[in-house]
Design an enzyme around this catalytic site. Structure first.
Site, mmCIF file in Angstrom:
data_model
loop_
_atom_site.group_PDB
_atom_site.id
_atom_site.type_symbol
_atom_site.label_atom_id
_atom_site.label_comp_id
_atom_site.label_asym_id
_atom_site.label_seq_id
_atom_site.Cartn_x
_atom_site.Cartn_y
_atom_site.Cartn_z
ATOM 1 N N CYS A 2 0.853 -1.181 0.000
ATOM 2 C CA CYS A 2 0.000 0.000 0.000
ATOM 3 C C CYS A 2 0.890 1.232 0.000
ATOM 4 O O CYS A 2 2.085 1.166 0.244
ATOM 5 C CB CYS A 2 -0.904 0.008 1.221
ATOM 6 N N ARG A 27 1.584 2.043 -5.956
ATOM 7 C CA ARG A 27 1.811 1.038 -4.914
ATOM 8 C C ARG A 27 0.524 0.335 -4.495
ATOM 9 O O ARG A 27 0.563 -0.685 -3.790
ATOM 10 C CB ARG A 27 2.435 1.705 -3.681
ATOM 11 N N TRP A 74 -3.748 -1.811 -1.663
ATOM 12 C CA TRP A 74 -3.715 -3.015 -2.482
ATOM 13 C C TRP A 74 -4.181 -4.127 -1.563
ATOM 14 O O TRP A 74 -3.524 -4.472 -0.595
ATOM 15 C CB TRP A 74 -2.307 -3.270 -3.006
ATOM 16 N N ASN A 100 0.580 -0.441 6.178
ATOM 17 C CA ASN A 100 1.086 -1.194 5.036
ATOM 18 C C ASN A 100 1.742 -2.451 5.588
ATOM 19 O O ASN A 100 2.595 -2.377 6.464
ATOM 20 C CB ASN A 100 2.110 -0.363 4.255
ATOM 21 N N GLY A 101 1.343 -3.619 5.089
ATOM 22 C CA GLY A 101 1.895 -4.871 5.575
ATOM 23 C C GLY A 101 0.796 -5.853 5.937
ATOM 24 O O GLY A 101 -0.367 -5.665 5.569
ATOM 25 N N GLU A 485 10.906 -12.801 -19.725
ATOM 26 C CA GLU A 485 10.564 -11.420 -19.379
ATOM 27 C C GLU A 485 9.533 -10.860 -20.357
ATOM 28 O O GLU A 485 8.607 -10.148 -19.955
ATOM 29 C CB GLU A 485 11.826 -10.556 -19.373
ATOM 30 N N LYS A 489 5.824 -9.456 -19.263
ATOM 31 C CA LYS A 489 5.356 -8.100 -19.575
ATOM 32 C C LYS A 489 3.993 -8.135 -20.253
ATOM 33 O O LYS A 489 3.107 -7.357 -19.942
ATOM 34 C CB LYS A 489 6.364 -7.376 -20.478
ATOM 35 N N GLU A 492 1.284 -8.990 -17.728
ATOM 36 C CA GLU A 492 1.039 -7.904 -16.790
ATOM 37 C C GLU A 492 0.219 -6.781 -17.415
ATOM 38 O O GLU A 492 -0.665 -6.211 -16.763
ATOM 39 C CB GLU A 492 2.374 -7.312 -16.307
ATOM 40 N N HIS A 508 8.779 -30.637 -26.509
ATOM 41 C CA HIS A 508 8.408 -31.570 -25.440
ATOM 42 C C HIS A 508 7.052 -31.204 -24.846
ATOM 43 O O HIS A 508 6.867 -31.219 -23.632
ATOM 44 C CB HIS A 508 9.499 -31.590 -24.370
ATOM 45 N N LYS A 607 3.460 -2.186 -7.150
ATOM 46 C CA LYS A 607 4.861 -1.992 -7.515
ATOM 47 C C LYS A 607 5.813 -2.619 -6.515
ATOM 48 O O LYS A 607 6.738 -3.336 -6.875
ATOM 49 C CB LYS A 607 5.151 -0.492 -7.633
#
Length: 612
Positions: A2, A27, A74, A100-101, A485, A489, A492, A508, A607
């Site tokens: 958060c 965030r 969040w 936050n946490g 990567e 992306k 996301e 395979h 983030k």
């Protein structure tokens, strides 16, 4: 995960809180709220949605107050609703708290409080903590500061909290463990935030609060204490971030701005560290423990997400240059699986924010077993650098877009510098090869700029494939981590399912997915596995698959097979990931924007992942 912001001073708090929350919205952005203290009048406004929704909610309502706390959320406990939004109040309504946490033992605390007559309006652990502090204060007839201290000794988990109280309207109380908290020091005013972005326009003087510290903040005074009530001496740092770095600068989104910043951010990573003419690399952050790195027979990279992909590239680089075994571990698995750590092992903790909870806990456990920790982070003063023996900052500047772009190439730059320096000192590469790679690394920013010049071409390719339901990303050797990567992306930013694989591995099982509706993106630049990747492309085309290929400039073979080709400048394959990832970032960005999504704030993501 958060965003926290708070103010105490002589200015109106509300505009500072709102502007700060907007800067911290990357965030957490599923709800937002503020609490304003005007004398002993405490007003709380909370709203599901963006900070703009909170602004609309407060329109026409009283917003007086020189003290205030604000929060973007969040969700961890409870769905995004008005009731679950912060700030929360104590049962008697005299305290407001933001957090936050995660409080891991909140359920047992809640049960205990319910037995004492408390009732709750939300599903959050934060409201439980507010009630718990209230209960301690009443039952012990103690000050708020002492109640917070007692409460935090019983709390299990990670937190940053900030509390405003009707009973002490000239004071804010804050505390941290495992989540970031920065306090900006002004003239008769203080600013609190999860990072420096809401603070930088008001003051460059900041204090980074340490774990297990409580801050008692008045407009003209700041006192730091530990949980045993011993006063601590705060150290004031000077920020080197400019306001322009956290603004969009004419771009539509932070993500595209940060993609286009990469030639400069890579140069910033190299500045003062790379001297091509002298054939020298200088890394001030790795001096005392350089011998440990050069003599170790085992290196482990610990990271999450994009930083884990940077670690995979580094595995190839370190093994090739330094001839030392390297492992790359997901931090969340590493910390739980009782890994074998020997004294003298070197562990690189890679994190953009420097606050990634799983990575932080993983390295703390490894330190206890005698490992040497090197932190590779972007945010100065963050937790991982402070928990490391030594390390190197990437100097990429603030990365506001939730999906990491410039932080990835900055991490690759720094890790390559470290590998080159260690290899040269170990004697595992000769001076000629060393100098060749230094010269080529120096040219990478210009080659990244050339790759960015393909932006419009890539936008047209994105238009062709934006409605695909799934993608494959395929590469070999250094191209494999880039494929991972690229897939991340796209997931996301566009919410399209995508998977990255070693190109040979597709035979395979994954080749069963291939048909005319499945685009396959190949990282197919000219390197030691070029002929093999050509064969893999032919295998996809033989089954009617669509192929988008990232190729080296001037390639005249793959363009005859692929449906779409993106050229990038040729470079040494060891350095190619810094160049070949650029088209994949742009492809994801354009597909995401064409589908109408907020690419800076993709759904369900935050983030800085400060919870486990």
């Amino acid at each position: 995960m958060c965003g926290i912001v708070a103010y105490i001073g002589d200015r109106d708090a509300y505009p500072i809180l709102i502007k700060g929350l907007k800067r911290l919205e990357y965030r957490g952005y599923d709800s937002a709220g503020v609490a304003l203290l005007d004398g002993n009048d405490l007003r709380v406004y909370r709203k599901k949605g963006k900070v703009s929704d909170l602004e609309a909610h407060t329109e026409g309502k009283s917003k007086e107050g020189k003290i205030g706390i604000g929060h973007t959320r969040w969700a961890t406990h409870g769905a995004p609703t008005d009731a679950n939004a912060h700030p929360h109040t104590s049962g008697d309504g005299r305290l407001a708290i933001i957090h936050n946490g995660i409080i891991e033992n909140y359920a047992s605390l809640k049960k205990e409080l319910i037995s004492k007559g408390h009732s709750f309006e939300s599903e959050t652990d934060t409201e439980v903590l507010g009630h718990f502090i209230e209960e301690i204060r009443k039952s012990n007839q103690c000050s708020l500061e002492e109640a917070v201290r007692i409460a935090l000794k019983r709390v299990v988990g990670a937190y940053v909290i900030v509390i405003a109280s009707k009973d002490d309207p000239g004071t804010l109380i804050a505390a941290r463990k495992g989540s970031p908290l920065v306090i900006g020091v002004g003239r008769d005013e203080h600013f609190l935030a999860s990072d420096a972005t809401p603070i930088v326009e008001y003051t460059k003087k900041v204090i980074y609060v340490n774990d297990h510290e409580i801050a008692i903040i008045r407009k003209d005074e700041l006192v730091l204490k530990n949980l045993t009530n011993e006063e601590q001496t705060p150290y004031i740092h000077t920020l080197d971030v400019e306001l322009e770095a956290i603004e969009k600068g004419g771009y539509d989104h932070f993500m595209i701005k940060e993609i286009h910043e990469q030639p400069n951010t890579i140069r910033d990573c190299l500045r003062g560290r790379l001297d091509v003419e002298a054939g020298r690399i200088t890394l001030g952050g790795i001096r005392e423990y350089a011998a440990n790195l050069n003599n170790t027979d085992r290196i482990v990279f610990v990271a999450c997400g994009t930083s884990w992909h940077a670690g995979l590239v580094a595995e190839y680089v370190f093994e090739e240059l330094c001839r030392v075994p390297v492992e790359v571990e997901y931090a969340s698995e590493f910390r739980y699986r009782n890994p074998v750590i020997r004294e003298g092992d070197v562990i690189f903790a890679v994190s953009q924010s420097g606050e990634t909870a799983d990575t932080l806990v993983a390295i703390e456990g490894a330190k206890e077993k005698g490992a040497i920790i090197f932190g590779i982070c972007n945010v100065v003063g963050s937790s991982i650098p402070r928990a490391s023996h030594e390390g190197v900052y990437t100097h990429a500047g603030p990365e506001i877009g939730v999906a990491s772009t410039k932080a990835f190439t900055a991490q690759l730059t720094v890790l390559t510098l470290i590998a080159l320096k260690s290899a040269h000192e170990r004697g595992t590469i000769d001076d000629k090869r060393f100098r060749e790679l230094l010269a080529e690394l120096y040219r990478i920013p210009e080659k990244v700029k050339q790759a960015l010049d393909m932006d419009e071409h890539i936008r047209k390719i994105a238009g062709k494939y934006k409605d695909a339901h799934s993608f494959l990303f395929l590469g070999r050797r250094y191209g494999f981590p880039v494929a991972l990567e690229g897939a991340l992306k796209l997931k996301e930013i566009s919410y399209i399912h995508a998977e990255g694989y070693p190109a040979a591995e597709m035979k395979h099982g994954h080749i069963a997915l291939v048909d005319e509706n499945l685009p396959s993106v190949f990282i197919a630049t000219r390197d030691s596995s070029y002929e093999k990747i050509v064969s893999n492309i032919q295998e996809i085309k033989a089954r009617g698959g669509k192929v988008i290929a990232v190729v080296s400039e001037g390639d005249d073979v793959i363009p005859q097979m692929a449906d779409d080709v993106i050229e990038v400048p040729e470079t040494d394959e060891l350095l190619m990931p810094m160049v070949s990832v650029i088209p994949l970032q742009l492809l994801s960005y354009h597909i995401g924007t064409m589908k109408g999504y907020n690419v800076d704030q993709p759904r369900n993501l935050a983030k800085s992942v400060t919870v486990e």
